[in-house]
Design an enzyme around this catalytic site. Structure first.
Site, PDB file in Angstrom:
ATOM      1  N   LYS A 127      70.427  59.854  12.297  1.00  0.00           N
ATOM      2  CA  LYS A 127      71.651  60.454  12.961  1.00  0.00           C
ATOM      3  C   LYS A 127      73.158  59.826  12.588  1.00  0.00           C
ATOM      4  O   LYS A 127      74.055  60.459  12.504  1.00  0.00           O
ATOM      5  CB  LYS A 127      71.229  60.592  14.517  1.00  0.00           C
ATOM      6  CG  LYS A 127      70.241  61.282  14.779  1.00  0.00           C
ATOM      7  CD  LYS A 127      70.277  61.975  16.142  1.00  0.00           C
ATOM      8  CE  LYS A 127      69.377  63.314  16.132  1.00  0.00           C
ATOM      9  NZ  LYS A 127      68.894  63.540  17.437  1.00  0.00           N
ATOM     10  N   LYS A 209      61.320  67.356   8.785  1.00  0.00           N
ATOM     11  CA  LYS A 209      60.924  67.855   9.999  1.00  0.00           C
ATOM     12  C   LYS A 209      61.793  69.013  10.576  1.00  0.00           C
ATOM     13  O   LYS A 209      63.145  68.884  10.352  1.00  0.00           O
ATOM     14  CB  LYS A 209      61.145  66.647  11.012  1.00  0.00           C
ATOM     15  CG  LYS A 209      61.161  66.843  12.581  1.00  0.00           C
ATOM     16  CD  LYS A 209      61.358  65.574  13.169  1.00  0.00           C
ATOM     17  CE  LYS A 209      62.266  65.615  14.001  1.00  0.00           C
ATOM     18  NZ  LYS A 209      62.497  66.355  15.239  1.00  0.00           N
ATOM     19  N   LYS A 212      65.640  71.018  16.509  1.00  0.00           N
ATOM     20  CA  LYS A 212      66.513  71.849  16.823  1.00  0.00           C
ATOM     21  C   LYS A 212      68.007  71.963  16.763  1.00  0.00           C
ATOM     22  O   LYS A 212      68.573  72.895  16.825  1.00  0.00           O
ATOM     23  CB  LYS A 212      66.280  72.209  18.350  1.00  0.00           C
ATOM     24  CG  LYS A 212      66.897  70.929  19.215  1.00  0.00           C
ATOM     25  CD  LYS A 212      66.413  70.864  20.541  1.00  0.00           C
ATOM     26  CE  LYS A 212      65.384  70.007  21.478  1.00  0.00           C
ATOM     27  NZ  LYS A 212      65.904  68.696  21.425  1.00  0.00           N
TER      28      LYS A 212
HETATM   29  P1  ATP Z   1      67.245  66.963  17.605  1.00  0.00           P
HETATM   30  O1  ATP Z   1      67.391  68.014  16.414  1.00  0.00           O
HETATM   31  O2  ATP Z   1      68.400  67.002  18.643  1.00  0.00           O
HETATM   32  O3  ATP Z   1      66.919  65.558  17.110  1.00  0.00           O
HETATM   33  P2  ATP Z   1      64.347  67.581  17.844  1.00  0.00           P
HETATM   34  O4  ATP Z   1      64.314  68.928  17.669  1.00  0.00           O
HETATM   35  O5  ATP Z   1      64.229  66.721  16.854  1.00  0.00           O
HETATM   36  O6  ATP Z   1      65.947  67.423  18.354  1.00  0.00           O
HETATM   37  P3  ATP Z   1      63.769  66.323  20.390  1.00  0.00           P
HETATM   38  O7  ATP Z   1      64.572  66.547  21.536  1.00  0.00           O
HETATM   39  O8  ATP Z   1      64.489  64.842  19.618  1.00  0.00           O
HETATM   40  O9  ATP Z   1      63.723  67.303  19.502  1.00  0.00           O
HETATM   41  O10 ATP Z   1      62.309  66.172  20.728  1.00  0.00           O
HETATM   42  C1  ATP Z   1      61.387  66.643  21.767  1.00  0.00           C
HETATM   43  C2  ATP Z   1      60.071  66.322  21.584  1.00  0.00           C
HETATM   44  O11 ATP Z   1      59.678  67.310  20.457  1.00  0.00           O
HETATM   45  C3  ATP Z   1      59.587  65.087  21.118  1.00  0.00           C
HETATM   46  O12 ATP Z   1      58.453  64.582  21.696  1.00  0.00           O
HETATM   47  C4  ATP Z   1      59.574  65.196  19.640  1.00  0.00           C
HETATM   48  O13 ATP Z   1      58.638  64.031  19.295  1.00  0.00           O
HETATM   49  C5  ATP Z   1      59.028  66.341  19.403  1.00  0.00           C
HETATM   50  N1  ATP Z   1      59.143  66.965  18.126  1.00  0.00           N
HETATM   51  C6  ATP Z   1      60.481  67.326  17.697  1.00  0.00           C
HETATM   52  N2  ATP Z   1      60.594  67.957  16.508  1.00  0.00           N
HETATM   53  C7  ATP Z   1      59.166  67.895  16.246  1.00  0.00           C
HETATM   54  C8  ATP Z   1      58.539  68.555  15.254  1.00  0.00           C
HETATM   55  N3  ATP Z   1      59.102  68.967  13.925  1.00  0.00           N
HETATM   56  N4  ATP Z   1      57.137  68.568  15.138  1.00  0.00           N
HETATM   57  C9  ATP Z   1      56.533  68.029  16.267  1.00  0.00           C
HETATM   58  N5  ATP Z   1      57.073  67.491  17.326  1.00  0.00           N
HETATM   59  C10 ATP Z   1      58.459  67.634  17.298  1.00  0.00           C
END
Ligand code: ATP
Ligand code: LTN
Length: 347
Positions: A127, A209, A212
């Site tokens: 980040k 990965k 969002k």
């Molecule tokens: P950001 O883009 O803001 O970092 P993010 O999509 O990575 O958001 P988080 O809010 O950080 O999402 O994560 C919420 C939950 O979803 C966590 O338990 C995280 O491990 C899971 N998660 C996030 N991205 C993935 C993915 N690509 N595959 C599986 N699990 C995920």
């Protein structure tokens, strides 16, 4: 019987605690849904756990955002949890910022978290590379606040995707360090990560990965996407120059699609390979789009209903915060005593 319920059976203790949060940093993605939310619902419905699930809205302040967008994402996140099957009658559902004990314990734990260990966190490195003009102290100390989220409730299991394993481990390290100095204060949490769906990759760059906060809308499937958008995005998904629907080294795109299809349909990856034997990537991508669209559609419709009833969402989160706060205060009082602060007399 699931691994978690077996665990519970053996120990015959009072119910274990399952807790997890999600950031309101954009619409919830298929990755979040398959990696985290489906497990939250399964754990809740097993009836074997006391569950706490929340929007990590304080954590979302670590990156620059539009205030109006953040507020909408918080409501939408809450609506999504309910639409995916989190039931406020069975789980405590709340907003992190509504339970003041999180920020308070977060500060205390900052004082028991080392600069070196924070510097090694992958999410901080990623980040800060993405937000080079805003490497703020909150982004750096984020894991101490997350440790507070977990430790306040004497949590046993934290259902998360693979990317969050390191954060649960540091929470455990912090708890261990604190317990070592002051005697047993915190329960030691464990990450709960299932194999299927633990790491869903970007559709545009399957070595990354699915996130969002990705600015490329074609890289992610969100719970608010329409059927057409979902199908179009899968049709455009990056694959390789081959044609066989088979898992393999260097086939990140196809591996990811097989993994998604398997997680959504409950079929093993071998079954998926067999189902698409003799068919090309085109047919497979369309099939992926269709099963995902079928899964997302009812969720999207429910989210819309909840978003039209914000008073209900306010009510749910207020009740959840009140319930969570009782447990959180118990741990915070214990911590105040241990470190030598004066516990405020509660009326
Ligand atoms: P950001 O883009 O803001 O970092 P993010 O999509 O990575 O958001 P988080 O809010 O950080 O999402 O994560 C919420 C939950 O979803 C966590 O338990 C995280 O491990 C899971 N998660 C996030 N991205 C993935 C993915 N690509 N595959 C599986 N699990 C995920
Ligand atoms: N860091 C997590 C969100 C989060 C969390 C938590 C997850 C904040 N507090 C407590 C589990 C338990 C993320 O970015 N997904």
């Amino acid at each position: 019987m699931s691994e978690l319920s077996q665990n519970n059976e053996v120990k015959k203790e009072k119910k274990k605690i399952s807790l997890s949060f999600i950031q309101p940093s954009g619409s919830i993605t298929l990755g979040n849904y398959l990696g985290a939310l489906t497990n939250w619902v399964t754990i809740q419905n097993s009836g074997d756990f006391n569950c706490l699930y929340a929007m990590a809205d304080l954590h979302a302040l670590t990156v620059r955002h539009e205030p109006a967008d953040l507020r909408k994402q918080i409501y939408q996140g809450l609506a999504t949890l309910l639409a995916c099957g989190i039931d406020p009658e069975k789980s405590i559902v709340f907003l992190q910022s509504h339970v003041h004990q999180h920020a308070e314990l977060g500060w205390i734990l900052d004082c028991y978290t080392m600069f070196g260990e924070l510097s090694r966190m992958t999410q901080f490195k990623d980040k800060s590379a993405k937000n080079a003009d805003n490497i703020n102290a909150g982004l750096f100390t984020y894991p101490a606040l997350m440790a507070a989220d977990i430790l306040l409730y004497q949590t046993d299991f934290v259902p998360v995707g693979q990317d969050q394993k390191q954060h649960v481990e540091i929470a455990r390290d912090i708890a261990n360090r604190f317990n070592g100095i002051y005697g047993k204060t915190f329960n030691l949490p464990e990450p709960y990560i299932t194999k299927s769906g633990a790491r869903i990759m970007s559709l545009a760059d399957p070595t990354k990965k699915m996130s969002k906060s990705d600015s490329n809308v074609n890289a992610i499937i969100t719970v608010t996407d329409t059927d057409n958008e979902i199908i179009k995005k899968f049709k455009r998904a990056v694959t390789d120059s081959g044609s066989e629907v088979r898992m393999g080294e260097g086939k990140d795109g196809v591996n990811n699609l097989i993994n998604i299809y398997s997680a959504v349909t409950g079929k093993s990856t071998e079954e998926v390979e067999r189902e698409f034997e003799g068919k090309g990537y085109g047919d497979f991508k369309l099939a992926c789009g269709e099963v995902v669209a079928d899964r997302i559609r009812p969720i999207r419709e429910k989210i819309n209903d909840y978003m039209n009833n914000r008073d209900y969402l306010d009510q749910i989160s207020a009740v959840g915060a009140e319930r969570a706060s009782i447990f959180a205060q118990r741990t915070l009082d214990k911590v105040y005593k241990k470190v030598g602060l004066v516990v405020k007399k509660h009326n």
